[in-house]
Design a protein around this motif. Structure first.
Motif, PDB file in Angstrom:
ATOM      1  N   LYS A   1      14.452 117.675 -10.625  1.00 46.67           N
ATOM      2  CA  LYS A   1      14.067 117.078 -11.900  1.00 46.67           C
ATOM      3  C   LYS A   1      13.013 116.017 -11.617  1.00 46.67           C
ATOM      4  O   LYS A   1      13.206 115.150 -10.753  1.00 46.67           O
ATOM      5  N   LEU A   2      11.910 116.116 -12.350  1.00 43.28           N
ATOM      6  CA  LEU A   2      10.791 115.200 -12.195  1.00 43.28           C
ATOM      7  C   LEU A   2      10.578 114.432 -13.489  1.00 43.28           C
ATOM      8  O   LEU A   2      10.879 114.934 -14.576  1.00 43.28           O
ATOM      9  N   THR A   3      10.029 113.236 -13.372  1.00 45.19           N
ATOM     10  CA  THR A   3       9.643 112.491 -14.568  1.00 45.19           C
ATOM     11  C   THR A   3       8.439 113.174 -15.200  1.00 45.19           C
ATOM     12  O   THR A   3       7.803 114.026 -14.575  1.00 45.19           O
ATOM     13  N   PRO A   4       8.083 112.790 -16.431  1.00 49.90           N
ATOM     14  CA  PRO A   4       6.884 113.377 -17.045  1.00 49.90           C
ATOM     15  C   PRO A   4       5.609 113.146 -16.229  1.00 49.90           C
ATOM     16  O   PRO A   4       4.654 113.897 -16.343  1.00 49.90           O
ATOM     17  N   THR A   5       5.615 112.117 -15.381  1.00 52.24           N
ATOM     18  CA  THR A   5       4.441 111.846 -14.541  1.00 52.24           C
ATOM     19  C   THR A   5       4.554 112.470 -13.153  1.00 52.24           C
ATOM     20  O   THR A   5       3.675 112.286 -12.320  1.00 52.24           O
ATOM     21  N   GLY A   6       5.650 113.195 -12.883  1.00 48.76           N
ATOM     22  CA  GLY A   6       5.776 113.922 -11.630  1.00 48.76           C
ATOM     23  C   GLY A   6       6.571 113.249 -10.534  1.00 48.76           C
ATOM     24  O   GLY A   6       6.643 113.765  -9.423  1.00 48.76           O
ATOM     25  N   ASN A   7       7.197 112.108 -10.812  1.00 50.12           N
ATOM     26  CA  ASN A   7       8.028 111.455  -9.798  1.00 50.12           C
ATOM     27  C   ASN A   7       9.392 112.139  -9.715  1.00 50.12           C
ATOM     28  O   ASN A   7       9.977 112.494 -10.737  1.00 50.12           O
ATOM     29  N   LEU A   8       9.894 112.303  -8.500  1.00 51.82           N
ATOM     30  CA  LEU A   8      11.166 112.982  -8.274  1.00 51.82           C
ATOM     31  C   LEU A   8      12.343 112.116  -8.725  1.00 51.82           C
ATOM     32  O   LEU A   8      12.485 110.971  -8.299  1.00 51.82           O
ATOM     33  N   LEU A   9      13.202 112.682  -9.604  1.00 51.92           N
ATOM     34  CA  LEU A   9      14.438 112.013 -10.023  1.00 51.92           C
ATOM     35  C   LEU A   9      15.615 112.492  -9.178  1.00 51.92           C
ATOM     36  O   LEU A   9      16.431 111.700  -8.746  1.00 51.92           O
ATOM     37  N   TRP A  10      15.726 113.801  -8.982  1.00 55.90           N
ATOM     38  CA  TRP A  10      16.742 114.357  -8.098  1.00 55.90           C
ATOM     39  C   TRP A  10      16.333 115.742  -7.627  1.00 55.90           C
ATOM     40  O   TRP A  10      15.512 116.409  -8.256  1.00 55.90           O
ATOM     41  N   LEU A  11      16.902 116.148  -6.505  1.00 56.39           N
ATOM     42  CA  LEU A  11      16.694 117.474  -5.945  1.00 56.39           C
ATOM     43  C   LEU A  11      18.037 117.968  -5.449  1.00 56.39           C
ATOM     44  O   LEU A  11      18.717 117.268  -4.707  1.00 56.39           O
ATOM     45  N   LYS A  12      18.432 119.155  -5.888  1.00 52.14           N
ATOM     46  CA  LYS A  12      19.709 119.750  -5.480  1.00 52.14           C
ATOM     47  C   LYS A  12      19.434 121.118  -4.881  1.00 52.14           C
ATOM     48  O   LYS A  12      18.563 121.845  -5.348  1.00 52.14           O
ATOM     49  N   THR A  13      20.190 121.453  -3.829  1.00 48.97           N
ATOM     50  CA  THR A  13      20.099 122.788  -3.262  1.00 48.97           C
ATOM     51  C   THR A  13      21.447 123.476  -3.412  1.00 48.97           C
ATOM     52  O   THR A  13      22.497 122.829  -3.397  1.00 48.97           O
ATOM     53  N   PHE A  14      21.404 124.787  -3.571  1.00 49.65           N
ATOM     54  CA  PHE A  14      22.597 125.605  -3.753  1.00 49.65           C
ATOM     55  C   PHE A  14      22.488 126.784  -2.800  1.00 49.65           C
ATOM     56  O   PHE A  14      21.409 127.348  -2.625  1.00 49.65           O
TER      57      PHE A  14
END
Length: 194
Positions: A45-58
């Protein structure tokens, strides 16, 4: 460094607040469990400006597995409170291919997940829609004829993921076994007449 890591984005969804969900395949050298050593599905999930909020792997543990039995071809629907509903395909080889549906909270934590087999043995997830108390997953499955395909609407409880119902039909197309998601446009167009 001797380590090469690949990241393949297969899906991009813009949420109502402008944030962006991307998903795809992640070549993860830390993923060591069979059957897909080194391959994971990711969502970020990225902010509208492209900054990473979270990254999950499955990581899919579906067997017998091969190099393509990980989670792929996902579709995302936004629910209440920023919850995310994801429909995807596990293109296992040899068959069956599985239809996978799961729910993440706003922080990307897994709430529930289900995979479907049986009628859905040659599944390709083609979309997912949030409808308040329910979600509907659109699936392309195998039909009853030699070259036929089915289109399935699978309705699930949005809170628990419990199965509610499904409807299926076979489209009357010249080459129905070539019926895939790319043939559909689920985006409504609004035209203002003056």
């Amino acid at each position: 460094s001797d380590v090469t890591i690949g990241l393949y984005i297969e899906s991009i969804t813009v949420l109502s607040d402008g944030s962006i969900i991307v998903s795809g395949e992640h070549q993860n050298p830390l993923s060591t469990s069979l059957p897909n050593v080194g391959e994971d599905f990711f969502m970020a999930k990225l902010t509208p400006t492209g900054n990473l909020l979270w990254l999950k792997t499955f990581h899919s543990l579906m067997s017998p597995g091969c190099n393509v039995s990980n989670i792929r071809y996902s579709w995302t629907a936004e629910g209440a409170n920023g919850d995310l509903y994801v429909g995807a395909t596990i293109p296992n080889c040899p068959l069956p291919r599985y239809l996978l549906v799961f729910k993440l909270d706003n922080a990307g934590n897994l709430i529930w997940q289900y995979n479907f087999t049986g009628h859905f043995t040659e599944s390709y997830c083609m979309g997912i829609f949030y409808e308040g108390a329910t979600i509907t997953v659109v699936n392309r499955g195998v039909g009853t004829g030699q070259l036929s395909s089915s289109v399935d609407f699978v309705k699930l409880d949005a809170t628990t993921g419990n199965y509610i119902s499904h409807k299926s039909w076979e489209p009357d197309l010249p080459y129905p076994d070539n019926f895939y998601a790319s043939y559909l446009n689920w985006t409504p167009t609004v035209i203002k007449l003056i």
